[in-house]
Write a protein that holds these residues in place. Structure first.
Motif, PDB file in Angstrom:
ATOM      1  N   LEU A  51       0.827  -1.203   0.000  1.00  0.00           N
ATOM      2  CA  LEU A  51       0.000   0.000   0.000  1.00  0.00           C
ATOM      3  C   LEU A  51       0.865   1.259   0.000  1.00  0.00           C
ATOM      4  O   LEU A  51       0.642   2.184  -0.796  1.00  0.00           O
ATOM      5  CB  LEU A  51      -0.929  -0.007   1.213  1.00  0.00           C
ATOM      6  CG  LEU A  51      -1.873   1.192   1.346  1.00  0.00           C
ATOM      7  CD1 LEU A  51      -2.808   1.281   0.155  1.00  0.00           C
ATOM      8  CD2 LEU A  51      -2.677   1.080   2.649  1.00  0.00           C
ATOM      9  N   ASP A  52       1.863   1.305   0.883  1.00  0.00           N
ATOM     10  CA  ASP A  52       2.746   2.477   0.948  1.00  0.00           C
ATOM     11  C   ASP A  52       3.509   2.656  -0.366  1.00  0.00           C
ATOM     12  O   ASP A  52       3.677   3.790  -0.846  1.00  0.00           O
ATOM     13  CB  ASP A  52       3.735   2.321   2.110  1.00  0.00           C
ATOM     14  CG  ASP A  52       3.062   2.418   3.466  1.00  0.00           C
ATOM     15  OD1 ASP A  52       1.922   2.910   3.523  1.00  0.00           O
ATOM     16  OD2 ASP A  52       3.677   1.986   4.463  1.00  0.00           O
ATOM     17  N   LEU A  53       3.977   1.550  -0.933  1.00  0.00           N
ATOM     18  CA  LEU A  53       4.697   1.614  -2.210  1.00  0.00           C
ATOM     19  C   LEU A  53       3.815   2.201  -3.303  1.00  0.00           C
ATOM     20  O   LEU A  53       4.247   3.085  -4.059  1.00  0.00           O
ATOM     21  CB  LEU A  53       5.164   0.216  -2.608  1.00  0.00           C
ATOM     22  CG  LEU A  53       5.733   0.068  -4.033  1.00  0.00           C
ATOM     23  CD1 LEU A  53       7.029   0.859  -4.170  1.00  0.00           C
ATOM     24  CD2 LEU A  53       5.967  -1.408  -4.356  1.00  0.00           C
ATOM     25  N   LEU A  54       2.565   1.734  -3.378  1.00  0.00           N
ATOM     26  CA  LEU A  54       1.662   2.216  -4.411  1.00  0.00           C
ATOM     27  C   LEU A  54       1.322   3.696  -4.225  1.00  0.00           C
ATOM     28  O   LEU A  54       1.267   4.454  -5.194  1.00  0.00           O
ATOM     29  CB  LEU A  54       0.384   1.378  -4.413  1.00  0.00           C
ATOM     30  CG  LEU A  54       0.514  -0.035  -4.993  1.00  0.00           C
ATOM     31  CD1 LEU A  54      -0.778  -0.830  -4.773  1.00  0.00           C
ATOM     32  CD2 LEU A  54       0.855   0.017  -6.476  1.00  0.00           C
ATOM     33  N   ILE A  55       1.089   4.101  -2.997  1.00  0.00           N
ATOM     34  CA  ILE A  55       0.772   5.513  -2.737  1.00  0.00           C
ATOM     35  C   ILE A  55       1.920   6.405  -3.174  1.00  0.00           C
ATOM     36  O   ILE A  55       1.727   7.409  -3.884  1.00  0.00           O
ATOM     37  CB  ILE A  55       0.448   5.731  -1.245  1.00  0.00           C
ATOM     38  CG1 ILE A  55      -0.893   5.083  -0.891  1.00  0.00           C
ATOM     39  CG2 ILE A  55       0.408   7.224  -0.919  1.00  0.00           C
ATOM     40  CD1 ILE A  55      -1.231   5.144   0.586  1.00  0.00           C
ATOM     41  N   ILE A  56       3.146   6.060  -2.766  1.00  0.00           N
ATOM     42  CA  ILE A  56       4.318   6.868  -3.124  1.00  0.00           C
ATOM     43  C   ILE A  56       4.521   6.887  -4.638  1.00  0.00           C
ATOM     44  O   ILE A  56       4.736   7.952  -5.243  1.00  0.00           O
ATOM     45  CB  ILE A  56       5.577   6.321  -2.427  1.00  0.00           C
ATOM     46  CG1 ILE A  56       5.469   6.520  -0.911  1.00  0.00           C
ATOM     47  CG2 ILE A  56       6.841   7.004  -2.957  1.00  0.00           C
ATOM     48  CD1 ILE A  56       6.561   5.823  -0.114  1.00  0.00           C
ATOM     49  N   ALA A  57       4.428   5.711  -5.261  1.00  0.00           N
ATOM     50  CA  ALA A  57       4.661   5.611  -6.705  1.00  0.00           C
ATOM     51  C   ALA A  57       3.616   6.382  -7.500  1.00  0.00           C
ATOM     52  O   ALA A  57       3.942   7.084  -8.474  1.00  0.00           O
ATOM     53  CB  ALA A  57       4.667   4.145  -7.125  1.00  0.00           C
ATOM     54  N   LEU A  58       2.353   6.280  -7.099  1.00  0.00           N
ATOM     55  CA  LEU A  58       1.282   6.963  -7.834  1.00  0.00           C
ATOM     56  C   LEU A  58       1.346   8.479  -7.646  1.00  0.00           C
ATOM     57  O   LEU A  58       1.083   9.235  -8.580  1.00  0.00           O
ATOM     58  CB  LEU A  58      -0.076   6.426  -7.392  1.00  0.00           C
ATOM     59  CG  LEU A  58      -0.404   5.006  -7.878  1.00  0.00           C
ATOM     60  CD1 LEU A  58      -1.648   4.473  -7.186  1.00  0.00           C
ATOM     61  CD2 LEU A  58      -0.593   4.994  -9.388  1.00  0.00           C
ATOM     62  N   GLU A  59       1.697   8.908  -6.449  1.00  0.00           N
ATOM     63  CA  GLU A  59       1.816  10.346  -6.221  1.00  0.00           C
ATOM     64  C   GLU A  59       2.975  10.939  -7.025  1.00  0.00           C
ATOM     65  O   GLU A  59       2.907  12.074  -7.496  1.00  0.00           O
ATOM     66  CB  GLU A  59       1.969  10.635  -4.725  1.00  0.00           C
ATOM     67  CG  GLU A  59       0.664  10.381  -3.969  1.00  0.00           C
ATOM     68  CD  GLU A  59       0.738  10.761  -2.507  1.00  0.00           C
ATOM     69  OE1 GLU A  59       1.873  10.886  -1.979  1.00  0.00           O
ATOM     70  OE2 GLU A  59      -0.341  10.926  -1.886  1.00  0.00           O
TER      71      GLU A  59
END
Length: 247
Positions: free
Chosen positions: A15-23
């Motif tokens: 979840l944290d990886l996806l949030i950072i990557a998408l932002e």
């Protein structure tokens, strides 16, 4: 305006990886680790697209997908380690637009997100206009002359993404309506599975025409009086699909 993506994933690292990557890609990413929080977030801050895991602690992704589809046609992409064919098909039958399996390549995921958002432009979150085809088969926005198609008891409104058959408005997902409208605009012409899949899911898709077949099946159940004997959308063996109409 940054497009809003709701990520429903119980693994905090993913979840944290996806949030950072998408932002970093310019999206406004929101994350939830269980179904109840996700549904609450969905109602309070309607997203433009949902990334949805299947295995969650309080309810599964199928239940969440079903709930979202009851109120919205925004794009839903399943992300899951469950690559079994029956799980994939169930997700698509419930109204998901696409799926990726873990582990996934981030850039492939970005491409799939971009493709789904491009086919669902901002129009009042949850209700999207569709596109039409010009004579060269290029996608374009519908104009006033082609915004409504009539086939006996069936009316297709390209602007408001609505189909009415026998006086009943059909509850169609964005992808289902896109398939219907594109076939109907090529009435009586046979369109191959590969070409139709490319038009709807784009070159960024995984090329799995099984996704298209499930959407066709869903569409028939909603559109046809007798889905096992379809009168509108027919499968021409070895060639593709055809929207049949004789005026």
């Amino acid at each position: 305006m940054n497009r809003r993506i709701l990520i429903i994933e119980d693994d905090s690292e993913i979840l944290d990886l996806l949030i950072i990557a998408l932002e970093k890609q310019g999206y406004n990413a929101l994350g939830c680790q269980n179904g109840m929080d996700a549904l609450r977030q969905f109602e309070q801050n309607p997203p433009d697209l949902v990334l949805l895991d299947i295995q969650l602690p309080d309810m599964d992704g199928f239940q969440i997908c079903r709930h979202i589809r009851n109120v919205s046609n925004i794009p839903i992409i399943f992300i899951s380690c469950l690559s079994d064919g029956s799980d994939v098909i169930l997700g698509l039958e419930l109204g998901a637009d696409d799926y990726v399996t873990k582990p996934f390549d981030l850039y492939q995921l970005f491409a799939r997100i971009k493709a789904n958002l491009r086919r669902a432009p901002i129009f009042n979150r949850g209700a999207f206009p569709t596109v039409s085809l010009d004579p060269q088969n290029k996608l374009q926005q519908p104009n006033s002359e082609t915004q409504r198609l009539h086939f006996g008891d069936l009316e297709i409104d390209l602007i408001y993404q609505r189909a009415v058959v026998r006086g009943k408005t059909l509850a169609l997902s964005y992808k289902e309506f896109s398939v219907l409208s594109l076939l109907a605009q090529k009435v009586n012409q046979i369109i191959s599975e590969d070409k139709l899949h490319h038009w709807i899911w784009g070159t960024e898709s995984n090329g799995d025409t099984r996704t298209l077949r499930v959407h066709i099946s869903n569409l028939r159940k909603k559109l046809e009086a007798y889905p096992h004997l379809p009168s509108y959308i027919r499968n021409i063996r070895g060639q593709g699909y055809q929207f049949v109409w004789e005026s």
